[in-house]
Design an enzyme around this catalytic site. Structure first.
Site, PDB file in Angstrom:
ATOM      1  N   THR A 167       4.541   0.943   4.748  1.00 44.56           N
ATOM      2  CA  THR A 167       3.850   2.120   5.918  1.00 44.56           C
ATOM      3  C   THR A 167       4.022   0.274   7.292  1.00 44.56           C
ATOM      4  O   THR A 167       4.318  -0.116   7.138  1.00 44.56           O
ATOM      5  CB  THR A 167       2.352   1.359   5.427  1.00 44.56           C
ATOM      6  OG1 THR A 167       1.471   0.194   5.494  1.00 44.56           O
ATOM      7  CG2 THR A 167       2.030   2.672   4.087  1.00 44.56           C
TER       8      THR A 167
ATOM      9  N   ASP B  49       1.848  -1.497   0.836  1.00 44.77           N
ATOM     10  CA  ASP B  49       0.709  -0.771   2.479  1.00 44.77           C
ATOM     11  C   ASP B  49       0.909  -1.927   3.616  1.00 44.77           C
ATOM     12  O   ASP B  49      -0.432  -2.554   3.363  1.00 44.77           O
ATOM     13  CB  ASP B  49      -0.266   0.305   1.889  1.00 44.77           C
ATOM     14  CG  ASP B  49      -1.505   0.463   2.633  1.00 44.77           C
ATOM     15  OD1 ASP B  49      -1.048   1.007   4.157  1.00 44.77           O
ATOM     16  OD2 ASP B  49      -1.693   1.599   2.330  1.00 44.77           O
ATOM     17  N   GLY B  50       0.737  -2.225   4.232  1.00 47.42           N
ATOM     18  CA  GLY B  50       0.823  -2.894   5.200  1.00 47.42           C
ATOM     19  C   GLY B  50       0.761  -3.141   6.633  1.00 47.42           C
ATOM     20  O   GLY B  50      -0.260  -3.448   7.285  1.00 47.42           O
ATOM     21  N   LYS B  51       0.952  -1.418   7.025  1.00 49.53           N
ATOM     22  CA  LYS B  51       0.896  -1.083   8.015  1.00 49.53           C
ATOM     23  C   LYS B  51       1.188  -1.890   9.799  1.00 49.53           C
ATOM     24  O   LYS B  51       0.804  -2.193  10.891  1.00 49.53           O
ATOM     25  CB  LYS B  51      -1.069  -0.573   8.714  1.00 49.53           C
ATOM     26  CG  LYS B  51      -1.252  -0.012   7.542  1.00 49.53           C
ATOM     27  CD  LYS B  51      -3.160   0.735   7.711  1.00 49.53           C
ATOM     28  CE  LYS B  51      -3.063   1.431   6.732  1.00 49.53           C
ATOM     29  NZ  LYS B  51      -3.402   1.228   5.334  1.00 49.53           N
ATOM     30  N   ARG B  52       2.793  -2.257   8.990  1.00 50.66           N
ATOM     31  CA  ARG B  52       3.435  -3.324  10.202  1.00 50.66           C
ATOM     32  C   ARG B  52       3.925  -2.599  11.135  1.00 50.66           C
ATOM     33  O   ARG B  52       4.064  -1.611  11.742  1.00 50.66           O
ATOM     34  CB  ARG B  52       3.960  -4.521   9.350  1.00 50.66           C
ATOM     35  CG  ARG B  52       3.528  -5.214   8.533  1.00 50.66           C
ATOM     36  CD  ARG B  52       2.452  -6.370   8.928  1.00 50.66           C
ATOM     37  NE  ARG B  52       2.596  -7.417   7.839  1.00 50.66           N
ATOM     38  CZ  ARG B  52       1.309  -7.281   6.936  1.00 50.66           C
ATOM     39  NH1 ARG B  52       0.569  -6.327   7.048  1.00 50.66           N
ATOM     40  NH2 ARG B  52       1.188  -8.318   6.653  1.00 50.66           N
TER      41      ARG B  52
END
Length: 272
Positions: A115, A87-90
């Site tokens: 993510t 879950d890094g939302k890169r």
């Protein structure tokens, strides 16, 4: 392929639960205690959950020891047969997006999935999608998130649809490139938005949905059935603090019991 492997594990274990790992140093006496507890919770819950979701921010905040711990978490998860969603939302442009994709979808500390944030434009998703497909992994695109302020942007009108709906349609379009069956392009849709789940499920029929918000954020397992496809597949629901820190005394047994409770509650919702 990640999506098929996840689907098989959901059916094998009869679990739609995703174990979130957010190691918090303030809960522990030392980094060593944090490390042992994180790995023990992972092992204790492995037969109860469909996948694991380390939140990169909590590992990054621990510096180099945190990144080393992340590699151990990913290695242990792989040894236990657990798909890993980082879950890094890169999200970024051009070669920077390509570098992020290589970093988090390949290598020792990489997950099976990541993510990603679409709000720099849809073309910025392509390096992540291409790398995920090359590695047999997946991406989960932020579509309708669980935080209270998400509507500031996601609910804005963008022509005949809201922004979140435009993103959902792009997720669906990318999935169609792969033909029928589960797609390597999934979506994040908050479990705290139960009244919207059926709508987004219909917009993205091939996408695996990642539903954060179970536990500390207060999502109700009984309201989540509309997110799933027939047979109880197509989605996983994430709980983090509600499992890892279910007990103030950091009992690993309590974490395992909390995970089992969430698993049963989700299964009951689908049985109704």
């Amino acid at each position: 392929m990640f999506a098929l492997a996840l689907q098989e594990r959901i059916l094998q274990l009869n679990s739609r639960l995703c174990l979130g790992l957010d190691p918090r140093p303030e809960k522990h006496r030392s980094f060593e205690d944090l490390e042992v507890h994180t790995l023990e919770v992972l092992e204790a819950c492995a037969d109860t959950v469909a996948c694991v979701k380390p939140q990169l921010a909590f590992f990054e905040a621990l510096g180099l020891p945190g990144m080393a711990l992340l590699e151990r978490v990913c290695a242990q998860a792989r040894a236990l047969g657990l798909p890993v969603i980082l879950d890094g939302k890169r999200g970024d442009i051009g070669s920077t997006a390509e570098a992020y994709a290589r970093a988090w979808l390949g290598g020792a500390h990489a997950g099976s999935a990541l993510t990603v944030n679409p709000y720099l434009g849809f073309e910025t998703l392509l390096p992540f999608v291409h790398e995920a497909r090359a590695q047999g992994g997946a991406v989960f695109v932020l579509v309708r998130t669980s935080n209270p302020g998400s509507g500031d942007l996601q609910n804005l009108e963008a022509g005949p649809a809201r922004v979140a709906e435009r993103v959902a349609r792009e997720v669906a379009r990318l999935g169609l490139e792969e033909g029928e069956g589960p797609s390597s392009v999934g979506a994040v849709v908050g479990a705290t938005r139960p009244d919207e789940l059926a709508h987004y499920r219909a917009l993205m029929p091939q996408a695996t949905l990642l539903l954060p918000g179970l536990g500390a954020q207060g999502a109700d397992p009984a309201a989540l059935a509309p997110a799933f496809l027939p047979g109880g597949v197509g989605a996983v629901v994430s709980a983090s603090r509600g499992i890892q820190y279910a007990d103030p005394q950091l009992s690993v047994r309590a974490a395992q019991q909390a995970a089992e409770g969430f698993r049963q509650a989700l299964n009951a919702a689908l049985a109704d």
